[in-house]
Design a protein around this motif. Structure first.
Motif, PDB file in Angstrom:
ATOM      1  N   ILE A   8     -54.145  40.552 -25.347  1.00 59.61           N
ATOM      2  CA  ILE A   8     -53.664  40.103 -26.259  1.00 59.61           C
ATOM      3  C   ILE A   8     -53.697  38.768 -25.855  1.00 59.61           C
ATOM      4  O   ILE A   8     -53.681  37.991 -25.461  1.00 59.61           O
ATOM      5  N   THR A   9     -55.648  38.500 -27.071  1.00 57.44           N
ATOM      6  CA  THR A   9     -56.161  37.219 -26.749  1.00 57.44           C
ATOM      7  C   THR A   9     -56.340  36.747 -28.079  1.00 57.44           C
ATOM      8  O   THR A   9     -56.615  35.366 -28.395  1.00 57.44           O
ATOM      9  N   LYS A  10     -56.171  37.793 -29.208  1.00 58.06           N
ATOM     10  CA  LYS A  10     -56.467  37.158 -31.004  1.00 58.06           C
ATOM     11  C   LYS A  10     -54.922  37.414 -31.030  1.00 58.06           C
ATOM     12  O   LYS A  10     -54.706  38.657 -31.824  1.00 58.06           O
ATOM     13  N   ILE A  11     -54.431  36.910 -32.042  1.00 58.96           N
ATOM     14  CA  ILE A  11     -52.850  36.159 -32.334  1.00 58.96           C
ATOM     15  C   ILE A  11     -53.151  36.812 -34.752  1.00 58.96           C
ATOM     16  O   ILE A  11     -53.742  35.338 -34.051  1.00 58.96           O
ATOM     17  N   LEU A  12     -52.246  36.998 -35.298  1.00 58.23           N
ATOM     18  CA  LEU A  12     -52.875  36.656 -36.649  1.00 58.23           C
ATOM     19  C   LEU A  12     -51.426  36.245 -36.907  1.00 58.23           C
ATOM     20  O   LEU A  12     -50.426  37.385 -36.833  1.00 58.23           O
ATOM     21  N   VAL A  13     -51.286  35.680 -37.825  1.00 55.79           N
ATOM     22  CA  VAL A  13     -49.847  35.276 -38.216  1.00 55.79           C
ATOM     23  C   VAL A  13     -50.012  34.758 -40.213  1.00 55.79           C
ATOM     24  O   VAL A  13     -50.230  33.808 -39.870  1.00 55.79           O
ATOM     25  N   PRO A  14     -49.918  36.143 -40.765  1.00 57.96           N
ATOM     26  CA  PRO A  14     -49.476  35.713 -41.802  1.00 57.96           C
ATOM     27  C   PRO A  14     -48.816  34.484 -42.253  1.00 57.96           C
ATOM     28  O   PRO A  14     -46.721  35.372 -41.879  1.00 57.96           O
ATOM     29  N   VAL A  15     -49.040  33.658 -42.929  1.00 57.40           N
ATOM     30  CA  VAL A  15     -47.692  32.360 -43.581  1.00 57.40           C
ATOM     31  C   VAL A  15     -47.666  32.042 -44.698  1.00 57.40           C
ATOM     32  O   VAL A  15     -49.073  32.029 -45.595  1.00 57.40           O
ATOM     33  N   ASP A  16     -46.540  32.017 -45.779  1.00 55.81           N
ATOM     34  CA  ASP A  16     -46.757  31.739 -46.896  1.00 55.81           C
ATOM     35  C   ASP A  16     -45.352  30.873 -46.715  1.00 55.81           C
ATOM     36  O   ASP A  16     -45.064  31.017 -48.158  1.00 55.81           O
ATOM     37  N   GLY A  17     -44.926  29.955 -45.852  1.00 50.77           N
ATOM     38  CA  GLY A  17     -43.785  28.824 -46.479  1.00 50.77           C
ATOM     39  C   GLY A  17     -42.239  29.492 -45.763  1.00 50.77           C
ATOM     40  O   GLY A  17     -41.721  28.630 -46.179  1.00 50.77           O
ATOM     41  N   SER A  18     -42.181  31.110 -45.838  1.00 53.83           N
ATOM     42  CA  SER A  18     -40.890  31.391 -45.619  1.00 53.83           C
ATOM     43  C   SER A  18     -40.180  30.929 -44.182  1.00 53.83           C
ATOM     44  O   SER A  18     -41.084  30.992 -43.562  1.00 53.83           O
ATOM     45  N   THR A  19     -39.002  31.358 -44.762  1.00 54.35           N
ATOM     46  CA  THR A  19     -38.198  30.980 -43.284  1.00 54.35           C
ATOM     47  C   THR A  19     -39.086  31.762 -42.490  1.00 54.35           C
ATOM     48  O   THR A  19     -39.226  31.842 -41.046  1.00 54.35           O
ATOM     49  N   TYR A  20     -39.354  33.272 -42.746  1.00 54.14           N
ATOM     50  CA  TYR A  20     -39.521  34.418 -41.688  1.00 54.14           C
ATOM     51  C   TYR A  20     -40.710  34.028 -41.163  1.00 54.14           C
ATOM     52  O   TYR A  20     -40.606  34.693 -39.938  1.00 54.14           O
ATOM     53  N   SER A  21     -41.438  33.985 -42.240  1.00 50.66           N
ATOM     54  CA  SER A  21     -42.512  33.825 -41.469  1.00 50.66           C
ATOM     55  C   SER A  21     -43.183  32.275 -40.694  1.00 50.66           C
ATOM     56  O   SER A  21     -43.812  32.291 -39.847  1.00 50.66           O
ATOM     57  N   ASN A  50     -61.986  39.983 -38.259  1.00 51.68           N
ATOM     58  CA  ASN A  50     -61.767  39.225 -37.028  1.00 51.68           C
ATOM     59  C   ASN A  50     -61.036  39.988 -35.192  1.00 51.68           C
ATOM     60  O   ASN A  50     -60.725  39.096 -34.512  1.00 51.68           O
ATOM     61  N   LYS A  51     -61.136  41.292 -35.441  1.00 55.94           N
ATOM     62  CA  LYS A  51     -60.810  42.321 -34.104  1.00 55.94           C
ATOM     63  C   LYS A  51     -59.323  41.921 -33.398  1.00 55.94           C
ATOM     64  O   LYS A  51     -59.000  41.325 -32.564  1.00 55.94           O
ATOM     65  N   ILE A  52     -58.431  41.344 -34.427  1.00 58.64           N
ATOM     66  CA  ILE A  52     -57.030  40.961 -33.996  1.00 58.64           C
ATOM     67  C   ILE A  52     -56.218  41.928 -32.987  1.00 58.64           C
ATOM     68  O   ILE A  52     -56.438  43.496 -33.055  1.00 58.64           O
ATOM     69  N   ASP A  53     -55.849  40.982 -31.904  1.00 52.92           N
ATOM     70  CA  ASP A  53     -55.170  42.475 -30.971  1.00 52.92           C
ATOM     71  C   ASP A  53     -53.418  41.600 -31.459  1.00 52.92           C
ATOM     72  O   ASP A  53     -52.513  43.272 -30.990  1.00 52.92           O
ATOM     73  N   LEU A  54     -52.704  41.228 -32.510  1.00 58.85           N
ATOM     74  CA  LEU A  54     -51.764  41.852 -32.895  1.00 58.85           C
ATOM     75  C   LEU A  54     -51.263  40.801 -33.977  1.00 58.85           C
ATOM     76  O   LEU A  54     -51.971  39.762 -34.186  1.00 58.85           O
ATOM     77  N   ILE A  55     -50.665  41.310 -34.664  1.00 61.83           N
ATOM     78  CA  ILE A  55     -50.018  40.925 -36.120  1.00 61.83           C
ATOM     79  C   ILE A  55     -48.634  40.101 -35.787  1.00 61.83           C
ATOM     80  O   ILE A  55     -48.109  41.339 -35.740  1.00 61.83           O
ATOM     81  N   VAL A  56     -48.001  39.119 -35.942  1.00 60.89           N
ATOM     82  CA  VAL A  56     -46.803  38.646 -36.027  1.00 60.89           C
ATOM     83  C   VAL A  56     -47.122  39.026 -37.160  1.00 60.89           C
ATOM     84  O   VAL A  56     -47.081  37.553 -37.919  1.00 60.89           O
ATOM     85  N   ILE A  57     -45.535  38.796 -37.960  1.00 64.23           N
ATOM     86  CA  ILE A  57     -45.412  38.626 -39.168  1.00 64.23           C
ATOM     87  C   ILE A  57     -43.764  38.603 -39.634  1.00 64.23           C
ATOM     88  O   ILE A  57     -43.102  39.717 -38.874  1.00 64.23           O
ATOM     89  N   GLY A  58     -43.954  37.707 -40.808  1.00 61.59           N
ATOM     90  CA  GLY A  58     -42.263  37.319 -41.312  1.00 61.59           C
ATOM     91  C   GLY A  58     -41.619  38.811 -42.207  1.00 61.59           C
ATOM     92  O   GLY A  58     -42.763  39.630 -42.818  1.00 61.59           O
ATOM     93  N   SER A  59     -40.516  39.855 -41.831  1.00 61.60           N
ATOM     94  CA  SER A  59     -40.268  40.361 -42.448  1.00 61.60           C
ATOM     95  C   SER A  59     -40.236  40.542 -44.095  1.00 61.60           C
ATOM     96  O   SER A  59     -39.938  41.786 -44.780  1.00 61.60           O
ATOM     97  N   HIS A  60     -40.096  39.334 -44.739  1.00 58.71           N
ATOM     98  CA  HIS A  60     -39.930  39.287 -45.560  1.00 58.71           C
ATOM     99  C   HIS A  60     -40.294  37.661 -46.093  1.00 58.71           C
ATOM    100  O   HIS A  60     -40.801  36.551 -45.557  1.00 58.71           O
ATOM    101  N   GLY A  61     -40.916  37.349 -47.266  1.00 58.41           N
ATOM    102  CA  GLY A  61     -41.751  36.546 -47.850  1.00 58.41           C
ATOM    103  C   GLY A  61     -41.218  35.758 -48.345  1.00 58.41           C
ATOM    104  O   GLY A  61     -40.125  35.755 -49.167  1.00 58.41           O
ATOM    105  N   ARG A  62     -42.163  34.905 -49.387  1.00 53.96           N
ATOM    106  CA  ARG A  62     -41.289  34.753 -50.613  1.00 53.96           C
ATOM    107  C   ARG A  62     -41.206  35.383 -51.887  1.00 53.96           C
ATOM    108  O   ARG A  62     -40.016  35.370 -52.699  1.00 53.96           O
TER     109      ARG A  62
END
Length: 144
Positions: free
Chosen positions: A3-16, A105-117
Motif C-alpha cells: 500500500i503506497t497510495k491511499i485515497l480518502v474521500p472527505v465531505d466533512g462528515s464524522t464518518y469521513s 492515480n493508481k490508488i492501492d486502497l480507498i478508506v471511506i466513511g460509511s455515510h456522508g453528509r
C-alpha cells in the motif's frame, strides 16, 4: 500487497473524518501517501441554469470553504511525516469521480466513511460508499 497510495474521500462528515484518522495510521505503518479528495457536486436541474454568474459564485464559495476545511487535515499528516495531497474536484457524480480519481492515480486502497453528509441513518450503507465499494478496482475499507 503493498500500500503506497491511499485515497480518502472527505465531505466533512464524522464518518469521513474518522476514515481520515484511520488512513493516517495505515499510511504511517506502510510509508504510504494519502490523497484526500473532496467532490463538489453540481446539479443539472433547477436553479443551476438560472444565472451562470450565481452558479460560479456558489461554486467558488464552496471551493473556498473546502480549501479551508482541507487545510486543517494537513497538520496531522505533516506531524506524522505522511505525504498528503489535497484535491477538490467539481463533479456531477461523487461516486463516479471517486472511482475515476482512484483509477487514474493508481490508488492501492480507498478508506471511506460509511455515510456522508447525504447519507440517511436508516440505511445500512450510504449510497456513495456503497457504489465505491462495488465499482473500485482496488480494496475499499469502509469506516463506521
Amino acid at each position: 500487497m503493498a500500500i503506497t497510495k491511499i485515497l480518502v474521500p472527505v465531505d466533512g462528515s464524522t464518518y469521513s473524518l474518522k476514515a481520515f484518522r484511520i488512513a493516517l495510521d495505515i499510511a504511517k505503518n506502510n510509508n504510504a501517501k494519502i490523497n484526500v479528495l473532496t467532490c463538489l457536486e453540481k446539479e443539472d436541474v433547477g436553479a443551476w441554469y438560472i444565472d451562470k454568474r450565481t452558479n460560479k459564485k456558489i461554486m467558488n464559495d464552496a471551493k473556498k470553504f473546502a480549501k479551508d476545511f482541507l487545510s486543517k487535515l494537513e497538520k496531522p499528516a505533516k506531524d506524522a511525516n505522511i505525504p498528503i495531497s489535497l484535491n477538490i474536484l467539481e463533479t456531477k457524480s461523487v461516486s463516479n469521480q471517486i472511482i475515476t480519481f482512484s483509477n487514474s492515480n493508481k490508488i492501492d486502497l480507498i478508506v471511506i466513511g460509511s455515510h456522508g453528509r447525504g447519507g440517511f441513518n436508516k440505511f445500512l450503507l450510504g449510497s456513495v460508499s456503497n457504489k465505491v465499494s462495488q465499482m473500485a478496482k482496488c480494496p475499499v475499507m469502509i469506516v463506521k
